[in-house]
Design a protein around this motif. Structure first.
Motif, short mmCIF file in Angstrom:
data_model
loop_
_atom_site.label_atom_id
_atom_site.label_comp_id
_atom_site.label_asym_id
_atom_site.label_seq_id
_atom_site.Cartn_x
_atom_site.Cartn_y
_atom_site.Cartn_z
N THR A 131 -36.99 27.21 -2.25
CA THR A 131 -38.38 26.80 -2.07
C THR A 131 -38.41 25.55 -1.20
OG1 THR A 131 -38.37 25.32 -3.98
CG2 THR A 131 -38.92 27.64 -4.39
N GLN A 203 -45.71 19.48 4.27
CA GLN A 203 -45.89 20.84 3.75
C GLN A 203 -45.84 20.85 2.23
OE1 GLN A 203 -42.98 23.64 5.21
NE2 GLN A 203 -43.48 25.17 3.65
N SER A 206 -48.92 19.08 0.49
CA SER A 206 -50.18 19.84 0.51
C SER A 206 -50.18 21.00 -0.49
CB SER A 206 -50.43 20.38 1.91
OG SER A 206 -49.40 21.29 2.30
N SER A 207 -49.02 21.44 -0.96
CA SER A 207 -48.97 22.60 -1.86
C SER A 207 -48.71 22.23 -3.32
CB SER A 207 -47.85 23.55 -1.39
OG SER A 207 -46.59 22.92 -1.45
N LYS A 209 -49.30 21.12 -7.04
CA LYS A 209 -50.42 21.21 -7.98
C LYS A 209 -50.70 19.83 -8.57
CE LYS A 209 -49.38 26.00 -9.26
NZ LYS A 209 -49.02 26.93 -10.38
#
Length: 524
Positions: A131, A203, A206-207, A209
């Motif tokens: 990931t 990146q 921004s993702s 939670k």
């Protein structure tokens, strides 16, 4: 020839100051300063001095590597971000995935009507460590290890410094290697070598939670690590030893810092100061210590208006900023309804790195300034440190003392003195420490234990007459102030001052009866 000799001396002293400051900081940064010395200069600009840049690099790597390797990465390993995918397979029993009976039966009916299915269509749930979050963690660990290895290739002339550095860097490098040997890091290492960390940070940020996350802490760590720039003077945070003074005064500032560190080093060697006694903040280095069986406080303060919590009693006066002060750990304070009536003054000290001029002419200006500081702070004793003073004679540690002559009249409580000490960077350490002990002994002598204020007011007898033939008023008292000093007293009025005027009566808060004349007392 003399000018060339002076320039050589200045250069040698500057190098000695840098080496000694560096050694003391590396020696005490972890144990005594608890890795907090960086706070002392967190907002300062960095001069172009390689040795100080190397110290900043050391502190940067030490602080940030410990935070990353000991806190953030272990939490990431416990909460690895896993990518979940679902893959459809054609399997024979026993299967790994969940059987999709609807599709399996439809397929079997189409290919082998009336026959039970021999192959089953399944849906397998897979979890993958590849990931962006995990790749970022590995990439940042690789970057940190690269900086650690670069730092290990830089050596000082001082072997003790090299030993201190090797001890830290080898430990941090081993921990980074162990982190990169974990299962998820081995799988992602090659991919992480080719990523652009700032892009990947954006990146991942921004993702993420909402809520607590070790990956969010990792991003915050990276941004702080990237902002701490070595070798640049910017408006961004810089872990630096420098002050905001101009570069030509940096050595003079190092002289001040060196003396403060040498004092703390001596106290630590004597077992007089412990890590919990240290307080370090922006432009403030403070410690509470034991000396001669009593507790004192040493302050080195670069920027604040005063070097102690003592408030000047002068209105519209310039701020007083001595380099150092020593005071009792619990100074005696006389207050009334929140107002500071009197506070025990400190012993103030100052360091002047004057290399030009001749003694005593080059000491005149600092002496005048310290006399002003003494007046503004209500102090009585000061000390000045110079590198180019004559050595004291015999077993003395003071080169000379500035004090008023015995002739002119002055109140007993106004005695003031300034001691001048020769302290240069090349003094042998035993001789330097002997001088510092003498300074601490002097301060302890000038800061005696003080009793709490008690009423000692005594009426002047009415049959007393002076040479002019005048008598004291029947309500006049002599009010000694033994808590301030011997020979300190006020002439007060029993009706208007006793337990009424806090300026001259320092026992108003005490439940006592005011002094009375014998004839005023009710007979038994």
């Amino acid at each position: 020839m003399v000018l060339q000799r002076d320039e050589t001396l200045v250069q040698a002293w500057s190098q000695q100051l840098q080496r000694r400051v560096m050694r003391l900081l590396l020696q005490h940064d972890t144990a005594l300063f608890r890795q907090q010395f960086r706070l002392f200069s967190a907002a300062s600009q960095l001069p172009q001095m390689p040795l100080l840049q190397q110290y900043d690099h050391y502190i940067k790597l030490q602080f940030f590597s410990n935070e990353l390797l000991d806190d953030i990465l272990p939490r990431i390993r416990r909460q690895l971000s896993l990518k979940t995918t679902h893959k459809r397979l054609l399997e024979e029993a026993p299967t790994r995935g969940n059987v999709d009976w609807t599709r399996t039966l439809a397929r079997a009916q189409q290919q082998w009507p009336g026959q039970p299915p021999l192959q089953l269509l399944t849906r397998v749930r897979q979890r993958d460590m590849e990931t962006p979050e995990n790749v970022l963690a590995v990439a940042i660990t690789l970057q940190l290890r690269q900086e650690l290895q670069l730092a290990m290739n830089i050596h000082f002339e001082d072997e003790e410094l090299n030993s201190l550095e090797r001890q830290f860097f080898s430990s941090a490098d081993e921990r980074a290697q162990r982190e990169l040997a974990s299962s998820y890091a081995r799988q992602l290492k090659e991919q992480a070598r080719h990523v652009t960390i700032p892009t990947l940070v954006q990146q991942v940020a921004s993702s993420l939670k909402p809520g607590p996350s070790p990956y969010r802490d990792l991003i915050h760590w990276w941004r702080r690590f990237s902002r701490v720039l070595i070798g640049r003077a910017t408006t961004e945070q810089a872990l630096a030893l420098s002050s905001t003074r101009s570069d030509e005064k940096t050595t003079a500032w190092l002289y001040e810092l060196w003396i403060a560190l040498e004092l703390i080093h001596l106290l630590h060697a004597e077992g007089a100061v412990q890590p919990q006694d240290m307080t370090i903040a922006t432009d403030l280095l403070q410690c509470t210590f034991s000396w001669q069986g009593r507790r004192f406080r040493l302050l080195y303060n670069r920027q604040l208006d005063t070097s102690t919590s003592y408030e000047p009693t002068w209105e519209h006066a310039p701020a007083s900023r001595p380099d150092y002060s020593i005071e009792r750990a619990e100074p005696l304070v006389v207050e009334y309804r929140g107002e500071n009536i009197w506070r025990e003054p400190p012993v103030i000290l100052d360091a002047k790195y004057y290399l030009s001029g001749s003694d005593p002419a080059n000491t005149h200006s600092p002496i005048k300034k310290m006399l002003g500081d003494i007046a503004l702070l209500g102090a009585h004793t000061g000390a000045l440190f110079f590198p180019r003073l004559p050595e004291p004679k015999g077993q003395q540690q003071i080169t000379r003392t500035i004090r008023q002559k015995a002739g002119p009249y002055r109140p007993a409580a106004s005695e003031q003195q300034i001691h001048l000490y020769h302290i240069e960077p090349t003094l042998p350490v035993p001789q330097l420490q002997q001088r510092l002990r003498a300074i601490l002994d002097m301060a302890a002598e000038q800061l005696p234990e003080r009793a709490q204020p008690v009423c000692q007011g005594t009426f002047l007898t009415l049959d007393t007459r002076n040479a002019a033939g005048t008598r004291p008023d029947r309500r006049t008292l002599l009010c000694p102030k033994a808590h301030i000093g011997p020979g300190v007293f006020d002439i007060v009025n029993a009706d208007t001052d006793c337990l009424r005027n806090p300026r001259v009566c320092h026992v108003i808060n005490q439940r006592i009866d005011p002094p009375t004349l014998m004839e005023e007392r009710t007979p038994p």
